[in-house]
Write an enzyme that holds these catalytic residues in place. Structure first.
Site, PDB file in Angstrom:
ATOM      1  N   ARG A 120       0.846  -1.198   0.000  1.00  0.00           N
ATOM      2  CA  ARG A 120       0.000   0.000   0.000  1.00  0.00           C
ATOM      3  C   ARG A 120       0.883   1.250   0.000  1.00  0.00           C
ATOM      4  O   ARG A 120       1.952   1.268   0.620  1.00  0.00           O
ATOM      5  CB  ARG A 120      -0.827  -0.061   1.291  1.00  0.00           C
ATOM      6  CG  ARG A 120      -1.844   1.036   1.478  1.00  0.00           C
ATOM      7  CD  ARG A 120      -3.086   0.746   0.747  1.00  0.00           C
ATOM      8  NE  ARG A 120      -4.186   1.615   1.170  1.00  0.00           N
ATOM      9  CZ  ARG A 120      -5.167   1.968   0.355  1.00  0.00           C
ATOM     10  NH1 ARG A 120      -5.196   1.545  -0.898  1.00  0.00           N
ATOM     11  NH2 ARG A 120      -6.151   2.724   0.796  1.00  0.00           N
ATOM     12  N   THR A 428      -9.867   0.284  -9.901  1.00  0.00           N
ATOM     13  CA  THR A 428      -8.862  -0.538  -9.221  1.00  0.00           C
ATOM     14  C   THR A 428      -8.912  -1.810 -10.025  1.00  0.00           C
ATOM     15  O   THR A 428      -9.785  -1.958 -10.865  1.00  0.00           O
ATOM     16  CB  THR A 428      -9.309  -0.779  -7.760  1.00  0.00           C
ATOM     17  OG1 THR A 428      -9.223   0.449  -7.047  1.00  0.00           O
ATOM     18  CG2 THR A 428      -8.465  -1.808  -7.016  1.00  0.00           C
ATOM     19  N   THR A 446      -4.115  -0.811  -7.171  1.00  0.00           N
ATOM     20  CA  THR A 446      -4.908   0.362  -7.535  1.00  0.00           C
ATOM     21  C   THR A 446      -4.089   1.639  -7.656  1.00  0.00           C
ATOM     22  O   THR A 446      -3.013   1.765  -7.056  1.00  0.00           O
ATOM     23  CB  THR A 446      -5.999   0.577  -6.453  1.00  0.00           C
ATOM     24  OG1 THR A 446      -6.878   1.614  -6.855  1.00  0.00           O
ATOM     25  CG2 THR A 446      -5.409   0.921  -5.098  1.00  0.00           C
ATOM     26  N   ASN A 448      -6.216   4.154  -7.045  1.00  0.00           N
ATOM     27  CA  ASN A 448      -7.386   4.698  -6.355  1.00  0.00           C
ATOM     28  C   ASN A 448      -8.423   5.128  -7.383  1.00  0.00           C
ATOM     29  O   ASN A 448      -9.185   4.319  -7.853  1.00  0.00           O
ATOM     30  CB  ASN A 448      -7.039   5.808  -5.369  1.00  0.00           C
ATOM     31  CG  ASN A 448      -8.237   6.120  -4.471  1.00  0.00           C
ATOM     32  OD1 ASN A 448      -9.105   5.271  -4.316  1.00  0.00           O
ATOM     33  ND2 ASN A 448      -8.292   7.297  -3.906  1.00  0.00           N
ATOM     34  N   ASP A 470      -7.820   8.209   0.470  1.00  0.00           N
ATOM     35  CA  ASP A 470      -8.347   7.134   1.313  1.00  0.00           C
ATOM     36  C   ASP A 470      -8.141   7.407   2.805  1.00  0.00           C
ATOM     37  O   ASP A 470      -8.711   6.720   3.651  1.00  0.00           O
ATOM     38  CB  ASP A 470      -7.703   5.787   0.941  1.00  0.00           C
ATOM     39  CG  ASP A 470      -8.409   5.115  -0.228  1.00  0.00           C
ATOM     40  OD1 ASP A 470      -9.500   5.575  -0.625  1.00  0.00           O
ATOM     41  OD2 ASP A 470      -7.874   4.122  -0.756  1.00  0.00           O
ATOM     42  N   SER A 499      -7.777   0.883   3.486  1.00  0.00           N
ATOM     43  CA  SER A 499      -8.271   0.412   2.190  1.00  0.00           C
ATOM     44  C   SER A 499      -9.514  -0.452   2.388  1.00  0.00           C
ATOM     45  O   SER A 499      -9.818  -0.877   3.505  1.00  0.00           O
ATOM     46  CB  SER A 499      -7.171  -0.422   1.531  1.00  0.00           C
ATOM     47  OG  SER A 499      -7.626  -1.022   0.343  1.00  0.00           O
ATOM     48  N   GLY A 520     -13.780  -1.366  -6.724  1.00  0.00           N
ATOM     49  CA  GLY A 520     -15.077  -0.763  -6.433  1.00  0.00           C
ATOM     50  C   GLY A 520     -15.099   0.114  -5.195  1.00  0.00           C
ATOM     51  O   GLY A 520     -16.179   0.402  -4.667  1.00  0.00           O
ATOM     52  N   GLY A 521     -13.939   0.554  -4.702  1.00  0.00           N
ATOM     53  CA  GLY A 521     -13.922   1.437  -3.540  1.00  0.00           C
ATOM     54  C   GLY A 521     -14.673   0.819  -2.379  1.00  0.00           C
ATOM     55  O   GLY A 521     -14.442  -0.342  -2.019  1.00  0.00           O
TER      56      GLY A 521
END
Ligand code: DON
Length: 626
Positions: A120, A428, A446, A448, A470, A499, A520-521
């Site tokens: 990340r 993503t 991703t 984002n 995020d 996340s 898909g967030g």
């Protein structure tokens, strides 16, 4: 309350103590209604799943899946193939595939050894909690989502290189070769990508992005061959010397470019970046083992909470259906009558949504980077906690989010988080790999938002993320996914933003059964949960589950969101029961009417046949196997 729907909640074999009362109270509704079973008008038009005997790669882009398959055939294992897919998607799927972003790779070796690689992005050292606020402490619109200040320190290159060196069998040069070839010789741009590039406002803002992706206004069309010589050169440099990205010439060039544009990333931020090799989270659902994402993803813990709550219900028998379809459909490849399952029946959707709502309430209050925040994960995953939550689920009516009270005695007091409004998700990407030895990889990574921050790292030829969004820019104010978050996810130097990405592997008797995940967030976790229920409870095959119309609830805003293909009669029933609903029926740039992208592999436990589910929402993906 009302006799809104006619499906029983039956007491199932695994009913947990807290849910017994509810299950029985549901039975009276059922008894009255069972005489007049309403037909379920719901159909899914899905092709049969792709089949393979030995190994499979499923991703959103056929070039990436083919590259992964070629690596497997060269003697690579699932990790080699996954790393190859990761690099190829950075070339052929610039909307989300990346070198300038971050992500997670869940690896489960056939020995049972499992690892969650956390690559990340991190906040740069100069980041501060209030960096997206103005003098009045209001959020400056767009600052965390577009442009140089939105960029977190990228982790993808470190993550893929670490995965390859630690768990792969081939060399980095071998697994990067397909990406370098596709960047050098070009690839055929799908219509969807050409459209995305043409309409992206983020890309249009930045000259280097216009030059590289929009050819300075002369837009690519679907079917054009897209060459990326700058990206090819960068990939070649990484393959020759991966350290250059963080401690060498590329690090210097990248930091200089970002700083020139007003961003915060320095060479020492890049030098300080490190991958975390974490232990996955484990849970159980109906006798299956769930291996999933720990923080800094909220995905795994929220998924386990949802599944723990749903364990209390016999979902297979909701909707007046007989769920004797399971064994038949999982071994067969032909479409079957989905309407015979409880899938997407009002009663089942209701129960699932109520579990979503409650689990997302915990997401809003407690979660952040484990290196900075202590979290009550064990308590959240406790089945007794889920059972206590279930007591507040009404048989046939929503529980308004504003009235929810967390069961006492399990979690510490949370910080208060006010209300929020809805937002749509962007891009993503997730891919799944299983090799002939039974090693499995579920990977989600991703930038984002679609094309991330919109900033391309100049002559290096790759896009940079906007992952800083995020974080909690201001407690209680929603981010681009409408998620309200707590101070546990506040910005701090070197911290990873929370996340939702939920790469997950389901095991049956110690063997891999299902590999899945999605973009898909905020909807990622509910997409994964829906797939698990559709397959394990309802007996949909992996392709049908990928294509089934999605529904989502995230506690706040208090709205049941559904895709445009969600059955209207079911939606009407849910509305009549008191749900506020939002249906993605008007497609536009921000709202395509669909979300997520399930790229899954299911392995038939009886025959060992691999079945690929390639989400039909996107027409250029592939389940490639042999
Ligand atoms: O890590 C997260 O949860 C987000 N950055 C993921 C963004 C995303 O899935 C957008 N895609 N559709």
């Amino acid at each position: 309350m009302l006799k809104i729907w006619s499906s029983p909640i039956r007491s199932g074999v695994r009913i947990s103590a807290g849910c017994v009362a509810l299950a029985l109270s549901g039975a009276s509704i059922a008894q009255a209604a069972v005489q007049t079973p309403a037909p379920n008008p719901y159909r899914i038009v899905s092709p049969p799943p792709a089949l393979a005997k030995h190994a499979m790669v499923v991703s959103i882009h056929h070039d990436a899946s083919d590259a992964g398959l070629a690596i497997l055939k060269q003697g690579g294992n699932a990790v080699d193939a996954a790393v190859a897919v990761g690099f190829v998607l950075a070339v052929v799927y610039p909307q989300a595939g990346n070198l300038g972003g971050g992500g997670f790779m869940l690896i489960r070796m056939h020995t049972g050894d499992a690892h969650f690689l956390d690559y990340r992005e991190k906040a740069p050292a100069a980041a501060t909690a209030g960096m997206y606020l103005d003098a009045q402490k209001n959020i400056v619109p767009g600052l965390s989502t577009s442009g140089y200040k939105a960029i977190g320190v990228p982790g993808t290159v470190a993550g893929l290189v670490y995965a390859e060196k630690t768990y792969g069998k081939l060399t980095l040069a071998q697994v990067m070769a397909p990406a370098i070839k596709l960047a050098t010789e070009g690839f055929i741009l799908p219509d969807e990508a050409a459209d995305n590039i043409r309409t992206s406002r983020n890309l249009a803002r930045f000259p280097e992005s216009r030059r590289l992706f929009q050819r300075d206004g002369s837009f690519y069309k679907g079917g054009d061959r897209m060459l990326q010589p700058e990206l090819a050169a960068t990939l070649t440099r990484i393959a020759a010397d991966p350290a250059t990205f963080y401690k060498g010439a590329i690090a210097e060039e990248l930091a200089a470019f970002v700083q020139k544009g007003g961003g915060l990333i320095t060479p020492s931020d890049l030098a300080a970046y490190e991958v975390r090799d974490r232990a996955p989270l484990y849970g159980k659902y109906r006798g299956y083992d769930i291996v999933t994402a720990p923080p800094p993803s909220a995905g795994g813990i929220v998924l386990l909470e949802i599944l723990n709550m749903l364990s209390g219900y016999d979902l297979a028998h909701t909707g007046n259906r007989v769920a004797d379809i399971f064994s038949k459909t999982m071994t067969g490849v032909t479409a079957y009558d989905v309407s015979r399952s409880g899938d997407r029946t009002p009663q089942q959707v209701h129960l699932i949504v109520e579990a979503f709502r409650r689990a997302y309430m915990d997401r809003a209050n407690y979660l952040g980077d484990p290196d900075f925040t202590s979290m009550p994960l064990q308590q959240m995953a406790d089945p007794a906690y889920a059972a206590a939550w279930c007591k507040s689920i009404q048989p046939a009516a929503p529980s308004p989010s504003a009235t929810l009270t967390r069961p006492a005695g399990f979690l510490p007091a949370p910080s208060r988080v006010p209300a929020a409004s809805a937002h749509e998700s962007a891009e993503t990407t997730h891919f799944s790999v299983v090799d002939a030895e039974g090693n499995a990889v579920a990977s989600t990574y991703t930038l984002n938002g679609l094309f991330g921050s919109g900033v391309t790292a100049g002559p290096l030829g790759f896009l940079l993320n906007n992952e800083m969004d995020d974080f909690t820019s201001k407690p209680g104010v929603p981010n681009m996914y409408g998620l309200v978050q707590s101070p546990a996810n506040a910005i701090a130097p070197g911290k990873r933003p929370l996340s939702n990405m939920t790469p997950t592997i389901v095991l049956k008797d110690g063997k891999v059964l299902l590999v899945l995940g999605s973009p898909g967030g905020s909807t990622i976790i509910t997409t994964v949960a829906n797939n698990i229920v559709s397959i394990l409870d309802n007996g949909l095959n992996v392709q049908q589950a990928a294509d089934a119309p999605r529904f989502h609830h995230q506690y706040l805003p208090d709205v049941l969101q559904v895709e445009k293909a969600f059955p209207l009669s079911v939606l009407d029933t849910l509305k009549a029961a008191g749900y506020a609903v939002s249906r993605n029926d008007e497609a536009d740039e921000k709202n395509p009417g669909v979300w997520g992208d399930s790229e899954m592999i299911y392995i038939d436990p009886k025959t060992g046949v691999l079945m690929g589910g390639q989400d039909q929402r996107h027409k250029f993906g592939k389940a490639a196997g042999y």
